[in-house]
Design a protein around this motif. Structure first.
Motif, PDB file in Angstrom:
ATOM      1  N   ARG A 158       2.391  -6.786   2.294  1.00  0.00           N
ATOM      2  CA  ARG A 158       1.864  -5.415   2.222  1.00  0.00           C
ATOM      3  C   ARG A 158       0.374  -5.380   2.574  1.00  0.00           C
ATOM      4  NH1 ARG A 158      -1.711  -3.458  -0.598  1.00  0.00           N
ATOM      5  NH2 ARG A 158      -1.750  -5.313  -1.931  1.00  0.00           N
ATOM      6  N   ALA A 159      -0.372  -6.326   1.992  1.00  0.00           N
ATOM      7  CA  ALA A 159      -1.814  -6.359   2.241  1.00  0.00           C
ATOM      8  C   ALA A 159      -2.132  -6.650   3.705  1.00  0.00           C
ATOM      9  CB  ALA A 159      -2.465  -7.394   1.330  1.00  0.00           C
ATOM     10  N   LEU A 162      -0.865  -3.171   5.639  1.00  0.00           N
ATOM     11  CA  LEU A 162      -1.684  -2.007   5.265  1.00  0.00           C
ATOM     12  C   LEU A 162      -2.776  -2.470   4.309  1.00  0.00           C
ATOM     13  CD1 LEU A 162       1.122   0.657   4.615  1.00  0.00           C
ATOM     14  CD2 LEU A 162      -0.301   0.413   6.663  1.00  0.00           C
ATOM     15  N   PRO A 163      -3.842  -3.043   4.852  1.00  0.00           N
ATOM     16  CA  PRO A 163      -4.866  -3.659   3.991  1.00  0.00           C
ATOM     17  C   PRO A 163      -5.556  -2.688   3.041  1.00  0.00           C
ATOM     18  CG  PRO A 163      -5.604  -3.527   6.282  1.00  0.00           C
ATOM     19  CD  PRO A 163      -4.162  -3.179   6.275  1.00  0.00           C
ATOM     20  N   PHE A 164      -5.501  -1.394   3.311  1.00  0.00           N
ATOM     21  CA  PHE A 164      -6.178  -0.423   2.438  1.00  0.00           C
ATOM     22  C   PHE A 164      -5.183   0.339   1.560  1.00  0.00           C
ATOM     23  CE2 PHE A 164      -8.866  -0.860   6.272  1.00  0.00           C
ATOM     24  CZ  PHE A 164      -9.972  -1.429   5.666  1.00  0.00           C
ATOM     25  N   SER A 165      -3.950  -0.153   1.497  1.00  0.00           N
ATOM     26  CA  SER A 165      -2.944   0.504   0.663  1.00  0.00           C
ATOM     27  C   SER A 165      -3.214   0.222  -0.810  1.00  0.00           C
ATOM     28  CB  SER A 165      -1.535   0.042   1.045  1.00  0.00           C
ATOM     29  OG  SER A 165      -1.425  -1.368   0.929  1.00  0.00           O
ATOM     30  N   HIS A 166      -2.579   1.029  -1.660  1.00  0.00           N
ATOM     31  CA  HIS A 166      -2.821   0.952  -3.105  1.00  0.00           C
ATOM     32  C   HIS A 166      -2.234  -0.337  -3.682  1.00  0.00           C
ATOM     33  CE1 HIS A 166      -3.442   2.253  -7.197  1.00  0.00           C
ATOM     34  NE2 HIS A 166      -2.150   2.098  -7.466  1.00  0.00           N
ATOM     35  N   GLU A 167      -3.000  -1.008  -4.520  1.00  0.00           N
ATOM     36  CA  GLU A 167      -2.536  -2.208  -5.190  1.00  0.00           C
ATOM     37  C   GLU A 167      -2.108  -1.888  -6.616  1.00  0.00           C
ATOM     38  OE1 GLU A 167      -5.312  -5.390  -5.067  1.00  0.00           O
ATOM     39  OE2 GLU A 167      -5.637  -5.277  -2.892  1.00  0.00           O
TER      40      GLU A 167
END
Length: 228
Positions: A158-159, A162-167
């Motif tokens: 996921r990171a 989409l590196p700026f997605s919600h963690e």
């Protein structure tokens, strides 16, 4: 060279020539007594359990343990890295040696490079052996290890995509070796290969009372990247 199985009479005759008829008869009788408690007229596994048992007990201790631990893996196939997590192995190379030992014993099949399949009947036998020879606590640790590996690897994917997605907060790695994806394309290839295993892990986590909902985010990312 892989050969078909012998007829029972031919198999007994061959073993009799090698180790002696008396020993073969004695061991068959001992094995029959041990397996009778597990067999039933409606049990498909009962007809082949003795053959599995001979192959299983011929293994050295480490591959034997690896075979048992494959039982609770939910997916139809398993990769080397996931197997390393399942076995608690120090690295993928060690896990591959165990997997190859099981393939040599015809208890596992390599369906493509680094991907292994356990037949349904062999899986049922592995689950039996796990229940007989391993504590419930160890079984729980095994399932948690491999579920954690799928969760943490999916989140690494996921990171990368989409590196700026919600963690969200995740489980600790506890020594698990999590692949490092160099780019989104590599992560997407992993999602494509492991998609069915991830779905199976999600179902298993729900059944085990584990935080399977955390997989839904990385799964959605994988699906998004595939469809975009």
């Amino acid at each position: 060279m892989t050969l078909d199985v012998l007829e029972p009479e031919d198999a007994v005759a061959l073993l009799g020539e090698v180790v002696g008829v008396a020993r073969v008869v004695a061991e068959l009788e001992q094995e029959r007594h041990r397996l009778d408690s597990l067999a039933s007229s409606e049990d498909e596994l009962s007809d082949v359990r003795a053959a599995f048992s001979w192959s299983y007990h011929a293994l050295s201790p480490e591959p034997r343990t690896a075979f048992r631990l494959l039982g609770p893996h939910a997916g139809r196939e398993i990769g080397v890295d996931a197997a390393a997590a399942l076995f608690g192995a120090p690295d993928a190379r060690f896990a591959r040696r165990l997997l190859d030992a099981l393939c040599s014993a015809h208890l596992l099949r390599e369906v493509s490079r680094g991907r292994y399949h356990l037949h349904d009947l062999l899986r049922a036998y592995a689950v039996e052996r796990l229940a007989e020879e391993t504590s419930p606590k160890e079984r729980t640790r095994t399932v948690r290890r491999v579920l954690s590996w799928y969760l943490l690897t999916a989140d690494a994917g996921r990171a990368a995509i989409l590196p700026f997605s919600h963690e969200v907060p995740l489980v600790p790695s506890d020594g698990l070796v999590i692949p490092a994806f160099t780019d989104a394309e590599q992560a997407m290839r992993w999602f494509a290969v492991e998609r069915l295993n991830l779905l199976a892990a999600l179902d298993q986590a729900d059944g085990e009372g584990e935080p399977g909902w955390r997989l839904t985010g990385p799964l959605a990312v994988g699906r998004y990247g595939r469809d975009s």
